[in-house]
Design an enzyme around this catalytic site. Structure first.
Site, PDB file in Angstrom:
ATOM      1  CE  LYS A   1      -1.670   2.776   3.142  1.00 41.71           C
ATOM      2  NZ  LYS A   1      -1.546   3.923   2.273  1.00 41.71           N
TER       3      LYS A   1
ATOM      4  N   GLY B   1       7.303   4.545   7.818  1.00 41.47           N
ATOM      5  CA  GLY B   1       6.728   5.687   7.924  1.00 41.47           C
ATOM      6  C   GLY B   1       6.931   6.312   9.178  1.00 41.47           C
ATOM      7  CB  SER B   2       5.381   9.245  11.140  1.00 44.30           C
ATOM      8  OG  SER B   2       3.912   8.546  11.401  1.00 44.30           O
ATOM      9  CB  THR B   3       8.126   7.353  15.558  1.00 46.32           C
ATOM     10  OG1 THR B   3       9.279   7.490  14.829  1.00 46.32           O
ATOM     11  CG2 THR B   3       7.949   6.770  16.620  1.00 46.32           C
TER      12      THR B   3
ATOM     13  N   GLY C   1       3.658   4.013  12.920  1.00 39.75           N
ATOM     14  CA  GLY C   1       4.499   2.984  13.618  1.00 39.75           C
ATOM     15  C   GLY C   1       3.876   2.230  14.728  1.00 39.75           C
TER      16      GLY C   1
ATOM     17  CD  GLU D   1      13.831   0.330   8.441  1.00 40.58           C
ATOM     18  OE1 GLU D   1      14.424   1.289   8.717  1.00 40.58           O
ATOM     19  OE2 GLU D   1      14.169  -0.867   8.498  1.00 40.58           O
TER      20      GLU D   1
ATOM     21  CB  CYS E   1      13.736   8.270   7.275  1.00 40.07           C
ATOM     22  SG  CYS E   1      14.655   7.336   6.263  1.00 40.07           S
TER      23      CYS E   1
ATOM     24  CD  GLU F   1      10.919  12.416  10.803  1.00 42.19           C
ATOM     25  OE1 GLU F   1       9.828  11.812  11.282  1.00 42.19           O
ATOM     26  OE2 GLU F   1      11.820  11.677  10.080  1.00 42.19           O
TER      27      GLU F   1
HETATM   28  P1  NAD Z   1       2.968   8.439   7.958  1.00 44.51           P
HETATM   29  O1  NAD Z   1       3.131   7.461   8.961  1.00 44.51           O
HETATM   30  O2  NAD Z   1       2.006   9.426   7.951  1.00 44.51           O
HETATM   31  O3  NAD Z   1       2.633   7.246   6.548  1.00 44.51           O
HETATM   32  C1  NAD Z   1       3.326   6.121   5.956  1.00 44.51           C
HETATM   33  C2  NAD Z   1       2.318   5.119   5.639  1.00 44.51           C
HETATM   34  O4  NAD Z   1       1.359   4.749   6.381  1.00 44.51           O
HETATM   35  C3  NAD Z   1       1.447   5.718   4.275  1.00 44.51           C
HETATM   36  O5  NAD Z   1       1.154   5.106   3.336  1.00 44.51           O
HETATM   37  C4  NAD Z   1      -0.042   6.059   5.229  1.00 44.51           C
HETATM   38  O6  NAD Z   1      -1.015   6.173   4.387  1.00 44.51           O
HETATM   39  C5  NAD Z   1       0.144   4.865   6.019  1.00 44.51           C
HETATM   40  N1  NAD Z   1      -0.664   4.746   7.275  1.00 44.51           N
HETATM   41  C6  NAD Z   1      -1.281   5.978   7.946  1.00 44.51           C
HETATM   42  N2  NAD Z   1      -1.733   5.762   8.903  1.00 44.51           N
HETATM   43  C7  NAD Z   1      -2.089   4.345   8.884  1.00 44.51           C
HETATM   44  C8  NAD Z   1      -2.831   3.503   9.745  1.00 44.51           C
HETATM   45  N3  NAD Z   1      -3.387   3.664  10.809  1.00 44.51           N
HETATM   46  N4  NAD Z   1      -2.557   2.088   9.429  1.00 44.51           N
HETATM   47  C9  NAD Z   1      -1.770   1.675   8.591  1.00 44.51           C
HETATM   48  N5  NAD Z   1      -1.241   2.559   7.660  1.00 44.51           N
HETATM   49  C10 NAD Z   1      -1.309   3.930   7.829  1.00 44.51           C
HETATM   50  O7  NAD Z   1       4.298   8.742   7.229  1.00 44.51           O
HETATM   51  P2  NAD Z   1       4.698   9.993   6.135  1.00 44.51           P
HETATM   52  O8  NAD Z   1       4.473  11.290   6.572  1.00 44.51           O
HETATM   53  O9  NAD Z   1       4.071   9.310   5.140  1.00 44.51           O
HETATM   54  O10 NAD Z   1       6.159   9.509   5.841  1.00 44.51           O
HETATM   55  C11 NAD Z   1       7.214  10.405   6.585  1.00 44.51           C
HETATM   56  C12 NAD Z   1       7.619   9.443   7.874  1.00 44.51           C
HETATM   57  O11 NAD Z   1       8.232   8.160   7.156  1.00 44.51           O
HETATM   58  C13 NAD Z   1       8.881  10.268   8.506  1.00 44.51           C
HETATM   59  O12 NAD Z   1       8.542  10.031   9.864  1.00 44.51           O
HETATM   60  C14 NAD Z   1       9.972   9.472   8.026  1.00 44.51           C
HETATM   61  O13 NAD Z   1      11.176   9.640   8.762  1.00 44.51           O
HETATM   62  C15 NAD Z   1       9.577   7.985   7.852  1.00 44.51           C
HETATM   63  N6  NAD Z   1      10.486   7.324   7.039  1.00 44.51           N
HETATM   64  C16 NAD Z   1      11.316   6.294   7.587  1.00 44.51           C
HETATM   65  C17 NAD Z   1      12.198   5.679   6.638  1.00 44.51           C
HETATM   66  C18 NAD Z   1      13.114   4.575   7.245  1.00 44.51           C
HETATM   67  O14 NAD Z   1      13.644   3.915   6.480  1.00 44.51           O
HETATM   68  N7  NAD Z   1      13.403   4.499   8.458  1.00 44.51           N
HETATM   69  C19 NAD Z   1      12.104   5.778   5.467  1.00 44.51           C
HETATM   70  C20 NAD Z   1      11.354   6.777   4.752  1.00 44.51           C
HETATM   71  C21 NAD Z   1      10.316   7.668   5.535  1.00 44.51           C
END
Ligand code: NAD
Length: 490
Positions: free
Chosen positions: A178, A231-233, A236, A253, A287, A384
């Site tokens: 997704k 995605g975000s902490t 996560g 991650e 990230c 962040e």
């Molecule tokens: P986000 O957590 O808002 O979204 C990430 C993904 O999760 C998206 O596809 C979103 O649609 C989905 N999502 C949102 N809520 C969800 C839920 N309740 N259940 C399941 N899926 C859900 O993050 P973002 O703003 O899209 O991305 C930026 C973040 O990602 C930053 O914190 C960045 O540091 C992190 N990131 C980490 C790495 C790594 O390898 N550590 C790499 C890239 C980005």
């Protein structure tokens, strides 16, 4: 330019492009222009059901029967296809994310290398036989964990998808991926290319959709054996909670607030441009962006003024211009969030040495920003920001540098600049982060484990270790005794 503007994109399920069951679709924006790039179907629960069923059927069918050497050949064929279509993929990604095409070209090249790397390590997937003695022969088998639900963010849609797909497919799993609803296009193209090079139907399914609904439904789906999330902490944590009840395998991650430590003995002619790149690459939406520059006090003023002068010369603008170094942010809403942090920093007492305001034009541009006179306790140093904003903080000595570097909830990456090799290694060991660079700004290469300590998550990408996330280990015991074995006489 090769991308067809206004194209309609479906979901990708069971080897073909399909509409969403609900008919739901949304315009996909081009954040640097404020225009519309295309339109993509958005998956709901019924589509996730269909995709998980297809992924299960693939495991029970053609994909599950595909031997490792054939999986490796398919991974190489997909790498070749990405390479052959690199201009289209780079343009699509640059337009959809707003990111400078020079950066995106490197990401597409990285995607090719990911598939080649995991093709090369497929053969390393093997169990072991232990000589435990007696009449028992024992051995272990490595088996694919099953159907994987993979969720990726908008900042590197193509690269993060390929980081997730390549180890899962190498291990023999099937995938329902997704992407973020803002940035689904490049991975939909990857899925099409995978089908063209011969991946069996259902091995790779792509279901763009909203996170809290479609994403959460995928995570909870009883047909999904393992969840891999980037995605975000905050999200996560929610994903981990959703995985707790059915004891579902999960790897995370997450975010970062990575330090860039500059000691007085560093080669500043190298450290300054490299430190600038380390934060403003991808407009700070990385990230592992080194968003805290920690500088030894004796060189702080000199370093910070030279750093800010370099930042002032960065070329910000059209993502498709090969000379552009910093493109647009993902959306106007995100740009406003970034600016909110800068305003908060000003309230906390920082000094703006460069940028500090949105850019010009219709796009979601934000000027590369340097905040000096920051302390590590400030929100701008702890949270962040995920934009082109760096805080510069002085330190007194090595111990102080390590203390400040570790004084955040994250632990994804750190870079150390020093002319003292022994110190470089000492600091690398003392820092609580999944990765440390010494006198190099670079971060992610296939073969080097990528992932976090602390609230930056757990599990490693890009490496041989990653395969373990997608494998179960089964122990097998065999009696080799010619006599009947009575376990009650042990
Ligand atoms: P986000 O957590 O808002 O979204 C990430 C993904 O999760 C998206 O596809 C979103 O649609 C989905 N999502 C949102 N809520 C969800 C839920 N309740 N259940 C399941 N899926 C859900 O993050 P973002 O703003 O899209 O991305 C930026 C973040 O990602 C930053 O914190 C960045 O540091 C992190 N990131 C980490 C790495 C790594 O390898 N550590 C790499 C890239 C980005």
């Amino acid at each position: 330019m090769v991308v067809a503007i206004g194209r309609e994109y479906g979901l990708f399920i069971d080897g073909e492009r399909v509409e969403a069951a609900s008919g739901d679709a949304r315009d996909i924006a081009e954040p640097a222009t404020g225009g519309v790039l295309g339109r993509a179907a958005m998956a709901g629960d019924a589509d996730v059901d269909r995709a998980v069923d297809a992924a299960r059927a693939a495991l029970d069918g053609a994909w599950g029967r595909t031997p490792p050497n054939e999986r490796a050949r398919l991974l190489q064929a997909l790498a070749d296809a990405i390479q052959a279509n690199r201009s289209e993929l780079a343009e699509l990604e640059a337009r959809n994310v707003g990111k400078a095409i020079s950066s995106v070209k490197a990401e597409v090249a990285g995607a090719v290398e990911n598939f080649r790397f995991f093709a090369s390590v497929v053969g390393s997937v093997a169990g072991r036989s232990n000589p435990i003695g007696g009449s028992l022969l024992t051995y272990s088998l490595k088996e694919p964990v099953g159907v994987c639900g993979q969720i990726v963010p908008w900042n590197y849609p193509l690269l993060m998808a390929t980081w997730k797909l390549s180890p899962a497919l190498a291990a023999g799993c099937s995938v329902v991926l997704k992407p973020d609803p803002q940035t689904p296009l490049s991975v939909l193209r990857i899925a099409e290319l995978a089908a063209e090079v011969g991946f069996p139907a259902g091995a790779i399914n792509v279901v763009p959709g909203e996170g809290p609904t479609t994403g959460a439904y995928l995570v909870k789906h009883p047909g999904v054996d393992k969840v891999a999330f980037t995605g975000s902490t905050r999200t996560g944590g929610e994903v981990m909670r959703l995985c707790s009840d059915p004891i579902k395998r999960v790897s995370l991650e997450l975010g970062g607030k990575s330090p860039n430590l500059v000691f007085a003995d560093a080669d500043l002619d190298d450290a300054i441009p490299s430190s600038v790149w380390s934060i403003y690459y991808a407009a700070g939406q990385s990230c592992e962006a080194r968003s805290r520059v920690l500088v030894e006090r004796s060189i702080y003023d000199d370093f910070v003024s030279r750093f800010a002068a370099f930042v002032g010369d960065l070329k910000v603008g059209d993502p498709l211009d090969p000379e552009t170094q910093v493109g647009s942010l993902i959306s106007a809403a995100h740009r406003d969030r970034v600016h909110g942090y800068v305003e908060r920093g000003l309230e906390e007492g920082v000094e703006v040495l460069a940028g500090g305001a949105p850019g010009e034009g219709k796009g979601a541009f934000y000027r590369p920003t340097v905040l000096a006179k920051a302390t590590n306790a400030m929100a701008v140093a702890q949270e962040e920001i995920f934009g082109p904003v760096v805080v510069a903080i002085p330190f007194e000595d090595e111990a102080d540098a390590v203390r400040i570097a570790n004084d955040v909830k994250y632990g994804l990456f750190a870079t150390v600049w020093t002319g003292d090799a022994a110190r470089g290694h000492r600091v690398a060991r003392a820092i609580k982060a999944g990765m440390v660079g010494i006198n190099t700004p670079y971060t992610a290469f296939p073969g080097i484990p990528f992932g976090g300590y602390k609230q930056s998550g757990f599990g490693r990408e890009l490496s041989v270790e990653t395969l373990e996330l997608y494998l179960e280990t089964k122990g097998v015991l065999v009696s080799t005794s010619p006599k009947p074995f009575n376990p009650f006489r042990l």
